[in-house]
Design a protein around this motif. Structure first.
Motif, mmCIF file in Angstrom:
data_model
loop_
_atom_site.group_PDB
_atom_site.id
_atom_site.type_symbol
_atom_site.label_atom_id
_atom_site.label_comp_id
_atom_site.label_asym_id
_atom_site.label_seq_id
_atom_site.Cartn_x
_atom_site.Cartn_y
_atom_site.Cartn_z
ATOM 1 N N ARG A 47 14.795 7.768 3.293
ATOM 2 C CA ARG A 47 14.449 8.817 4.249
ATOM 3 C C ARG A 47 12.933 8.856 4.445
ATOM 4 N N LEU A 48 12.515 8.738 5.708
ATOM 5 C CA LEU A 48 11.114 8.887 6.058
ATOM 6 C C LEU A 48 10.939 10.111 6.946
ATOM 7 N N ASN A 49 9.840 10.787 6.777
ATOM 8 C CA ASN A 49 9.494 11.904 7.650
ATOM 9 C C ASN A 49 8.016 11.769 7.999
ATOM 10 N N LEU A 50 7.732 10.755 8.822
ATOM 11 C CA LEU A 50 6.353 10.383 9.091
ATOM 12 C C LEU A 50 5.609 11.388 9.957
ATOM 13 N N GLU A 51 6.332 12.253 10.617
ATOM 14 C CA GLU A 51 5.655 13.286 11.403
ATOM 15 C C GLU A 51 4.826 14.197 10.494
ATOM 16 N N GLY A 74 -5.709 14.633 12.017
ATOM 17 C CA GLY A 74 -4.926 14.189 13.165
ATOM 18 C C GLY A 74 -3.499 13.855 12.787
ATOM 19 N N ASP A 75 -2.615 13.919 13.785
ATOM 20 C CA ASP A 75 -1.208 13.643 13.504
ATOM 21 C C ASP A 75 -0.956 12.139 13.466
ATOM 22 N N TYR A 76 0.142 11.768 12.848
ATOM 23 C CA TYR A 76 0.438 10.367 12.571
ATOM 24 C C TYR A 76 0.699 9.575 13.851
ATOM 25 N N ALA A 77 1.385 10.170 14.818
ATOM 26 C CA ALA A 77 1.690 9.464 16.064
ATOM 27 C C ALA A 77 0.409 9.108 16.811
ATOM 28 N N ASP A 130 0.842 -1.188 0.000
ATOM 29 C CA ASP A 130 0.000 0.000 0.000
ATOM 30 C C ASP A 130 0.881 1.243 0.000
ATOM 31 N N ILE A 131 0.355 2.310 -0.559
ATOM 32 C CA ILE A 131 1.113 3.554 -0.691
ATOM 33 C C ILE A 131 1.382 4.193 0.664
ATOM 34 N N VAL A 132 0.517 3.949 1.642
ATOM 35 C CA VAL A 132 0.668 4.580 2.947
ATOM 36 C C VAL A 132 1.320 3.643 3.963
ATOM 37 N N CYS A 133 2.066 2.678 3.480
ATOM 38 C CA CYS A 133 2.678 1.664 4.340
ATOM 39 C C CYS A 133 4.183 1.889 4.444
ATOM 40 N N PRO A 134 4.685 2.383 5.584
ATOM 41 C CA PRO A 134 6.128 2.603 5.729
ATOM 42 C C PRO A 134 6.947 1.338 5.528
ATOM 43 N N TRP A 135 6.462 0.218 6.047
ATOM 44 C CA TRP A 135 7.220 -1.025 5.901
ATOM 45 C C TRP A 135 7.256 -1.486 4.448
ATOM 46 N N CYS A 136 6.262 -1.103 3.659
ATOM 47 C CA CYS A 136 6.293 -1.415 2.233
ATOM 48 C C CYS A 136 7.430 -0.657 1.553
ATOM 49 N N ALA A 137 7.607 0.601 1.931
ATOM 50 C CA ALA A 137 8.708 1.390 1.375
ATOM 51 C C ALA A 137 10.051 0.820 1.810
ATOM 52 N N HIS A 187 5.120 7.897 18.694
ATOM 53 C CA HIS A 187 6.351 8.569 18.271
ATOM 54 C C HIS A 187 7.526 7.586 18.256
ATOM 55 N N ALA A 188 7.562 6.684 19.229
ATOM 56 C CA ALA A 188 8.637 5.683 19.270
ATOM 57 C C ALA A 188 8.560 4.771 18.046
ATOM 58 N N MET A 189 7.360 4.411 17.638
ATOM 59 C CA MET A 189 7.194 3.591 16.440
ATOM 60 C C MET A 189 7.690 4.341 15.205
ATOM 61 N N ILE A 190 7.400 5.625 15.144
ATOM 62 C CA ILE A 190 7.853 6.444 14.018
ATOM 63 C C ILE A 190 9.378 6.476 13.973
ATOM 64 N N ARG A 191 10.000 6.657 15.137
ATOM 65 C CA ARG A 191 11.469 6.709 15.176
ATOM 66 C C ARG A 191 12.072 5.375 14.743
ATOM 67 N N ARG A 192 11.457 4.284 15.183
ATOM 68 C CA ARG A 192 11.974 2.966 14.809
ATOM 69 C C ARG A 192 11.896 2.759 13.302
ATOM 70 N N MET A 193 10.754 3.113 12.701
ATOM 71 C CA MET A 193 10.620 2.932 11.256
ATOM 72 C C MET A 193 11.597 3.818 10.498
#
Length: 231
Positions: free
Chosen positions: A87-91, A53-56, A8-15, A71-77
């Motif tokens: 490079r991810l900027n999920l915030e 709403g924000d991603y976290a 999926d396009i909105v899937c960080p693990w896919c990227a 936020h910890a999940m975002i940092r891990r990804m």
């Protein structure tokens, strides 16, 4: 050799999985003979065009954790992605419905630019804060990646490729796919999740040896962590 990838396009693990596959292909002796096809999978089919709403906070709600846990999940990804040069900027992420994006990816496949469009949509959403569910955003990103703007607009203004998206999703269900990314090599070697590039490279070599038994292929010296895994 064909690699089908449900994602999926909105899937960080896919990227992340895509970045790791790219690393594996850079070492694969027969990379020029690999045909990659991106298949549709919606993580949230009922999502609105843009989710407020924000991603976290969204992650916290989805996984039953705190906002800090989100936020910890975002940092891990982001850390995992960086290790593969991504490079991810999920915030900044602006989640939304991805059905129309998947329709554009089917158009892109027919035009021979699917991988480029997939990469642009992922980067736009995961790193640049693009509202991936909005038609104007999709049109701009897809055009930047090589699609003809008139062709892309026609798809977005009609129901073109809707059946193709649903067919991909039905096929995913037939394979028992409940999460993405999911890689299927030559129709028989499944590789679920964002495996390491080493595991992916070993899988590519195993699949190649099976379909080309008379061709010498270098081996990694270790068995795949998923050797013998079949759905």
């Amino acid at each position: 050799m064909r690699i089908e990838i449900w994602s999926d396009i909105v899937c960080p693990w896919c990227a992340i999985g895509k970045a790791r596959l790219d690393l594996a292909l850079a070492q694969f002796e027969h990379a020029d003979d690999v045909d990659i096809r991106w298949r549709s999978f919606e993580l949230d089919p009922g999502a609105p065009t843009v989710r407020d709403g924000d991603y976290a906070t969204m992650l916290a709600r989805k996984y039953g954790t705190t906002v800090e846990g989100g936020h910890a999940m975002i940092r891990r990804m982001a850390d995992e992605a960086a290790q593969s040069g991504l490079r991810l900027n999920l915030e900044r992420a602006r989640p939304g419905n991805t059905f129309d994006g998947h329709r554009l990816l089917h158009l892109a496949a027919d035009r021979g630019v699917q991988n480029a469009v997939k990469d642009r949509l992922l980067r736009g959403y995961l790193a640049e804060g693009e509202a991936i569910g909005e038609h104007d955003t999709l049109l701009r990103l897809a055009t930047e990646a090589g699609l003809d703007p008139d062709d892309a607009r026609t798809v977005l203004d009609t129901s073109a490729y809707a059946y193709a998206v649903r067919t991909d999703e039905r096929e995913a269900a037939s394979h028992g796919i409940s999460g993405v990314p999911y890689f299927l090599i030559d129709g028989w070697y499944p590789l679920p999740g964002a495996q390491t590039s080493d595991v992916m490279l070993d899988a590519l070599r195993q699949a190649w040896r099976k379909s080309h038994p008379d061709t010498d292929t270098a081996t990694s010296g270790t068995a795949s962590a998923l050797d013998g895994h079949h759905d």
